[in-house]
Design an enzyme around this catalytic site. Sequence first.
Site, PDB file in Angstrom:
ATOM      1  NE  ARG A   1       0.647  10.404   9.874  1.00 22.27           N
ATOM      2  CZ  ARG A   1       0.234   9.382   9.191  1.00 22.27           C
ATOM      3  NH1 ARG A   1      -0.959   8.838   9.469  1.00 22.27           N
ATOM      4  NH2 ARG A   1       0.968   8.859   8.236  1.00 22.27           N
ATOM      5  N   PRO A   2       2.362  17.002  10.833  1.00 18.36           N
ATOM      6  CG  PRO A   2       4.019  18.001  11.679  1.00 18.36           C
ATOM      7  CD  PRO A   2       3.178  16.746  12.042  1.00 18.36           C
TER       8      PRO A   2
ATOM      9  CE  LYS B   1      -1.660   1.539   4.203  1.00 13.63           C
ATOM     10  NZ  LYS B   1      -1.174   3.108   4.178  1.00 13.63           N
ATOM     11  CG  ASN B   2       2.469   2.719   3.405  1.00 15.15           C
ATOM     12  OD1 ASN B   2       1.458   3.084   3.129  1.00 15.15           O
ATOM     13  ND2 ASN B   2       2.821   2.493   4.841  1.00 15.15           N
TER      14      ASN B   2
ATOM     15  NE  ARG C   1      -7.420   4.844   5.620  1.00 10.47           N
ATOM     16  CZ  ARG C   1      -6.945   5.974   6.100  1.00 10.47           C
ATOM     17  NH1 ARG C   1      -7.334   6.371   7.505  1.00 10.47           N
ATOM     18  NH2 ARG C   1      -5.906   6.378   5.705  1.00 10.47           N
TER      19      ARG C   1
ATOM     20  CG  ASP D   1       3.299   1.651   9.165  1.00 14.25           C
ATOM     21  OD1 ASP D   1       3.416   2.001   8.346  1.00 14.25           O
ATOM     22  OD2 ASP D   1       3.103   2.576  10.086  1.00 14.25           O
TER      23      ASP D   1
ATOM     24  CB  CYS E   1      -4.767  10.339  11.601  1.00 15.96           C
ATOM     25  SG  CYS E   1      -3.070   9.520  11.933  1.00 15.96           S
TER      26      CYS E   1
HETATM   27  C1  EPZ Z   1       4.584   7.036   6.050  1.00 16.45           C
HETATM   28  O1  EPZ Z   1       3.692   8.146   6.668  1.00 16.45           O
HETATM   29  C2  EPZ Z   1       3.507   5.766   5.977  1.00 16.45           C
HETATM   30  N1  EPZ Z   1       2.372   6.220   5.187  1.00 16.45           N
HETATM   31  C3  EPZ Z   1       3.182   5.407   7.547  1.00 16.45           C
HETATM   32  O2  EPZ Z   1       2.312   4.113   7.134  1.00 16.45           O
HETATM   33  C4  EPZ Z   1       4.247   5.124   8.570  1.00 16.45           C
HETATM   34  O3  EPZ Z   1       4.027   4.810   9.585  1.00 16.45           O
HETATM   35  C5  EPZ Z   1       5.139   6.355   8.182  1.00 16.45           C
HETATM   36  O4  EPZ Z   1       5.765   6.672   6.962  1.00 16.45           O
HETATM   37  C6  EPZ Z   1       6.607   6.048   9.039  1.00 16.45           C
HETATM   38  O5  EPZ Z   1       7.119   5.069   8.431  1.00 16.45           O
HETATM   39  C7  EPZ Z   1       2.679   6.141   3.699  1.00 16.45           C
HETATM   40  O6  EPZ Z   1       3.544   5.937   3.368  1.00 16.45           O
HETATM   41  C8  EPZ Z   1       1.480   6.329   2.820  1.00 16.45           C
HETATM   42  P1  EPZ Z   1       6.769  10.490   8.105  1.00 16.45           P
HETATM   43  P2  EPZ Z   1       4.431   9.631   6.598  1.00 16.45           P
HETATM   44  O7  EPZ Z   1       6.572  11.533   7.258  1.00 16.45           O
HETATM   45  O8  EPZ Z   1       5.107   9.663   5.437  1.00 16.45           O
HETATM   46  C9  EPZ Z   1       6.724  13.799  11.288  1.00 16.45           C
HETATM   47  C10 EPZ Z   1       0.331   3.052   7.623  1.00 16.45           C
HETATM   48  O9  EPZ Z   1      -0.421   2.578   8.740  1.00 16.45           O
HETATM   49  N2  EPZ Z   1       6.763  14.586  10.218  1.00 16.45           N
HETATM   50  O10 EPZ Z   1       7.966   9.575   7.742  1.00 16.45           O
HETATM   51  O11 EPZ Z   1       3.428  10.684   6.985  1.00 16.45           O
HETATM   52  C11 EPZ Z   1       5.441  12.886  11.620  1.00 16.45           C
HETATM   53  O12 EPZ Z   1       4.624  13.576  12.337  1.00 16.45           O
HETATM   54  C12 EPZ Z   1       0.866   4.432   7.853  1.00 16.45           C
HETATM   55  O13 EPZ Z   1       0.288   2.375   6.494  1.00 16.45           O
HETATM   56  C13 EPZ Z   1       7.099  16.061  10.526  1.00 16.45           C
HETATM   57  O14 EPZ Z   1       6.988  16.280  11.584  1.00 16.45           O
HETATM   58  O15 EPZ Z   1       5.528   9.411   7.805  1.00 16.45           O
HETATM   59  C14 EPZ Z   1       6.245  11.764  12.074  1.00 16.45           C
HETATM   60  O16 EPZ Z   1       5.990  11.796  13.748  1.00 16.45           O
HETATM   61  C15 EPZ Z   1       0.718   4.903   9.055  1.00 16.45           C
HETATM   62  N3  EPZ Z   1       6.614  17.020   9.497  1.00 16.45           N
HETATM   63  C16 EPZ Z   1       7.480  11.338  11.550  1.00 16.45           C
HETATM   64  O17 EPZ Z   1       7.831  12.512  11.010  1.00 16.45           O
HETATM   65  C17 EPZ Z   1       6.610  16.617   8.197  1.00 16.45           C
HETATM   66  O18 EPZ Z   1       6.524  17.466   7.269  1.00 16.45           O
HETATM   67  C18 EPZ Z   1       7.221  10.233  10.576  1.00 16.45           C
HETATM   68  O19 EPZ Z   1       6.265  10.603   9.564  1.00 16.45           O
HETATM   69  C19 EPZ Z   1       6.687  14.916   7.811  1.00 16.45           C
HETATM   70  C20 EPZ Z   1       6.483  14.442   8.976  1.00 16.45           C
END
Ligand code: EPZ
Length: 419
Positions: free
Chosen positions: A121-122, A21-22, A393, A301, A116
């Site tokens: 998640r900014p 999915k990701n 989902r 995850d 969420c």
């Molecule tokens: C991806 O989300 C995945 N989703 C998530 O899977 C996964 O948990 C996550 O990466 C971490 O591996 C998809 O790929 C669609 P991040 P993403 O940006 O890209 C912070 C699932 O269950 N952050 O690596 O949103 C953020 O808040 C989902 O399949 C900022 O602060 O994750 C988090 O604490 C859930 N500012 C951390 O970084 C930003 O601009 C990691 O987030 C972006 C992120």
Amino acid sequence: MKIFIEGGRRLKGEAQAGGAKNSALPLLAATLLTDDEVILRQIPNVEDVRTMLKMLERLGKSIVALDHTTYSIRSHGKLCSTAPFELVKKMRASFVVLGPLLVRLGQAEVPLPGGCVIGQRPVDFHLKGLQALGARAELINGVVHAQAEKLSPTEIYLDFPSVGATEQLMMTAALIPGLTTIHNPAHEPEVYDLANLLMKMGAGVTIEPTKFIMEGVDKLKGTDHEIIPDRMTAGTYLVAGAITHSEIFVRCHPAHLEPVLSKMREMGLEFQANSEGVQLWGQPYRSVELETRPYPGFPTDLQPQMTALLALASGESLVKETLFENRFSHVPELVRMSANIRVVGNTALVKGVDHLEGTAVQATDIRAGAALVLAGLAARGTTTVVDPGYIARGYENLPSELRKLGAAIMIEDDKGGET
Ligand code: EPZ
């Protein structure tokens, strides 16, 4: 809708992880970078993918399903620069259409994705990176308005190896002629899958331990690409086998699961991995210390699923969640099933118990819902998972796949129908 699980059954046989999915979500967004036909294979049939396909159609793509996991995507006329609120709200990952629209059209309007249940998640890393490339991005009434007369190659430094920000910036830089370096990128297998697609489309991507060097071009072309298997689905099936002390084979890409297999070996579980997948022998297992980290650390995850598994381990475990600020919503539900878990800050102290009791529990997100289903497989009596829609989902028919392995699991839809 509810899922009913009669616990205590041994599982056996083979489970197959579908496409990731990701991977599917960013790679579908990458088709916005060309008007040519892009064929993507092994796209999983999950809710979030259906949402992204709707998003692409609204943005000007025509999509033909060549079979149940293969899609041909091409533009029909000019792309639209505005992403619809109701789709971004439904699936935050669609925020990565911002960069591709901006680099194609010189402007883009994408609603800010809400937080969420797992965290706020900014998207500040996404916006800072686009601004470094020369874009103006401002928030007006909850919508990010991005403009760029000209985007120029540059050096971008990510504060954190964010998966989404890395993907957003890779796609944008792929259409900016010249060399853009992304320092401190994410190295998740799904990010590498996107890099492979972008290279097939004509961009250059050099991957180094601390940076990606993107060689952008004027125009990207269509291609045909099969996405990688879903390591989270595969890991979920492995936990299903371990928590029921079963012998199962999971068809997947074992290399992507190494961080998970090494942790499960530390727990005393035995595996055999080959090019096709992973054979698991379900022995009794012991407690461990676990900390989620960006790849190749333990994946967040799979943390809820492992917490459920550790609830029945012998001994005391520590589970530290470092990626998201609120990813223990499954814990109160596991405690209702008689687990002995206490969350202190971002760490769960898990004292293994010798059995869980089936009861009604509430799913709150994709992976927490999956964790509750796994706990139900091992619990005494019947576990009812309420609101399992979240699970759909991210998983293609998790209940029916588990039923194929011998689980006593039934879905009751809102009209009382049963499958
Ligand atoms: C991806 O989300 C995945 N989703 C998530 O899977 C996964 O948990 C996550 O990466 C971490 O591996 C998809 O790929 C669609 P991040 P993403 O940006 O890209 C912070 C699932 O269950 N952050 O690596 O949103 C953020 O808040 C989902 O399949 C900022 O602060 O994750 C988090 O604490 C859930 N500012 C951390 O970084 C930003 O601009 C990691 O987030 C972006 C992120």
